[in-house]
Design an enzyme around this catalytic site. Sequence first.
Site, PDB file in Angstrom:
ATOM      1  N   SER A 101     -17.116  -8.957  16.089  1.00 11.64           N
ATOM      2  CA  SER A 101     -17.785  -7.889  16.711  1.00 11.64           C
ATOM      3  C   SER A 101     -16.913  -6.713  17.395  1.00 11.64           C
ATOM      4  O   SER A 101     -17.263  -5.792  17.748  1.00 11.64           O
ATOM      5  CB  SER A 101     -18.676  -8.321  17.754  1.00 11.64           C
ATOM      6  OG  SER A 101     -18.078  -9.071  19.003  1.00 11.64           O
TER       7      SER A 101
ATOM      8  N   HIS B 271     -23.096  -8.879  13.206  1.00  9.66           N
ATOM      9  CA  HIS B 271     -22.734  -7.629  12.770  1.00  9.66           C
ATOM     10  C   HIS B 271     -22.703  -7.384  11.229  1.00  9.66           C
ATOM     11  O   HIS B 271     -22.342  -6.329  10.828  1.00  9.66           O
ATOM     12  CB  HIS B 271     -21.454  -7.232  13.630  1.00  9.66           C
ATOM     13  CG  HIS B 271     -21.568  -7.095  14.727  1.00  9.66           C
ATOM     14  ND1 HIS B 271     -21.736  -6.092  15.500  1.00  9.66           N
ATOM     15  CD2 HIS B 271     -21.434  -7.959  16.003  1.00  9.66           C
ATOM     16  CE1 HIS B 271     -22.041  -6.195  16.782  1.00  9.66           C
ATOM     17  NE2 HIS B 271     -21.729  -7.572  17.009  1.00  9.66           N
TER      18      HIS B 271
ATOM     19  N   LYS C 175     -29.285  -5.264  15.698  1.00  8.11           N
ATOM     20  CA  LYS C 175     -28.035  -4.438  15.450  1.00  8.11           C
ATOM     21  C   LYS C 175     -28.511  -3.478  14.128  1.00  8.11           C
ATOM     22  O   LYS C 175     -29.174  -2.590  14.348  1.00  8.11           O
ATOM     23  CB  LYS C 175     -27.008  -5.077  15.145  1.00  8.11           C
ATOM     24  CG  LYS C 175     -26.588  -5.542  16.852  1.00  8.11           C
ATOM     25  CD  LYS C 175     -25.573  -6.731  16.861  1.00  8.11           C
ATOM     26  CE  LYS C 175     -25.350  -6.996  18.349  1.00  8.11           C
ATOM     27  NZ  LYS C 175     -24.637  -8.428  18.631  1.00  8.11           N
TER      28      LYS C 175
HETATM   29  C1  LIG Z   1     -24.790  -8.958  19.890  1.00  3.25           C
HETATM   30  C2  LIG Z   1     -23.974 -10.425  19.611  1.00  3.25           C
HETATM   31  C3  LIG Z   1     -24.797 -11.454  19.925  1.00  3.25           C
HETATM   32  C4  LIG Z   1     -26.251 -11.365  20.810  1.00  3.25           C
HETATM   33  O1  LIG Z   1     -27.201 -11.050  20.291  1.00  3.25           O
HETATM   34  P1  LIG Z   1     -28.333 -10.215  20.928  1.00  3.25           P
HETATM   35  O2  LIG Z   1     -29.842 -10.145  19.957  1.00  3.25           O
HETATM   36  O3  LIG Z   1     -27.980  -8.989  21.447  1.00  3.25           O
HETATM   37  O4  LIG Z   1     -28.552 -10.996  22.142  1.00  3.25           O
HETATM   38  C5  LIG Z   1     -24.486 -12.823  19.367  1.00  3.25           C
HETATM   39  N1  LIG Z   1     -23.569 -13.039  18.616  1.00  3.25           N
HETATM   40  C6  LIG Z   1     -22.585 -12.022  18.098  1.00  3.25           C
HETATM   41  C7  LIG Z   1     -21.427 -12.079  17.366  1.00  3.25           C
HETATM   42  C8  LIG Z   1     -23.027 -10.549  18.824  1.00  3.25           C
HETATM   43  O5  LIG Z   1     -22.366  -9.575  18.439  1.00  3.25           O
END
Ligand SMILES: *Cc1c(COP(=O)(O)O)cnc(C)c1O
Length: 406
Positions: A198, A226, A257
């Site tokens: 990320s 991601h 995302k």
């Molecule tokens: C954003 C993210 C999460 C958390 O996901 P949310 O739905 O925003 O709680 C978990 N793992 C990674 C690698 C992330 O980038």
Amino acid sequence: MDELRRLLWFPPYNKSIRAMAGNFIQDELDALKRQGLYRKLRRVEGEQGATLLLDGREVLNFSSNNYLGLANHPALKKAAKEAIDHYGVGAVASRLISGNMALHEELEEKIAGLKGTEAALVFNSGFQANVGIIPTLAGEGDVIFSDALNHASLIDGCRLSRAKTVVYPHCDLARLEDELKRAPATGRKLIVTETLFSMDGDEAPLAELVELAERHGALIMVDEAHATGVLGPNGAGVVAKVGVGDRILVQMGTLGKALGGFGAYVAGSHALRELLINRCRSFIFTTSLPPPVLAAAIAAVDLLYQEPQRRLALWHNCRALREGLRKLRFCLGQSESQILPLIIGDSQKCMTFSERLLEKGVFAQGIRPPTVPEGTSRLRITLMATHTHEHLHRALRTFEEVRGEF
Ligand SMILES: *Cc1c(COP(=O)(O)O)cnc(C)c1O
């Protein structure tokens, strides 16, 4: 006087709370400021687009995970509105009580179809998924092998599991192998890694990781937060791209995302789904996702097949900005993806760089410890399919100007 100090010294707190909490809270905030780690919220008005109305000013948005521009796609908006009319706004119970609606199962079938797995299970968020899944799969007497750059939710999942956790250097397979050899013969071994990282935008070496895991009798859980929607056939993720879906126990990913909405999923076997339904505390003890969110996610998965041009536009933009920044001799690490880490190093300098960009109308968030390791503070630049050529050009010019000031 500082906003927070005002909150502490005036009602609604009574005198004894002020006396007890005032000192340690303010001390902690002051310490964060001294270290250049103090954070504050910015306010967005209007839509999450390639441009953004941020704290009252229009800026170019290079800080969003809305990679495909789906957060404000008409098909998602329409699906969410129709779901409200048909089902109402909330699920008002957990899945195991009365909160399991037809839309949850419809979304799960779509996700299993996309990922090519037997089954899928929807979670309320990626954070909730990770802190629940890991303790379901590993506990006392087991060993978890966790990449050093894994997301905070994966780290917390390891902590909650009470399994021994070995953190291996980022994507270092030789060190991982040493650690696997050293693990006791009894108990499970679970390797946990992101697929597309990320904060660095690089990919885990999945093909080699799978080989290694099999040689040492270890299971694998991947986080495709991601990669989902972006990489692999139809945006199914890195696991599908590498073709190792049948050799990975757990594939989790998020819907908030590239898919533009909110929520998360786990894809895997029927048995895995059943175990999570029975054992995973962050699945069991929480109200389930509401109908408009589910309907938007269903529409988003459909769009992955219907509008492949969004991924092409994203890749085109990635290449253009990456090459432009490299020509300007910025250090971008190993990234080949929509996440470009522009490494600055020092936290304070990184935040000043980010502030100067913002003043000139380019929003590229500075990321500091503890989100990234000490000394690797960076601008995390993220691309969207909906950035135009003019947006990229303007951004490059601004990066060059601001660097000139340093
Ligand atoms: C954003 C993210 C999460 C958390 O996901 P949310 O739905 O925003 O709680 C978990 N793992 C990674 C690698 C992330 O980038």
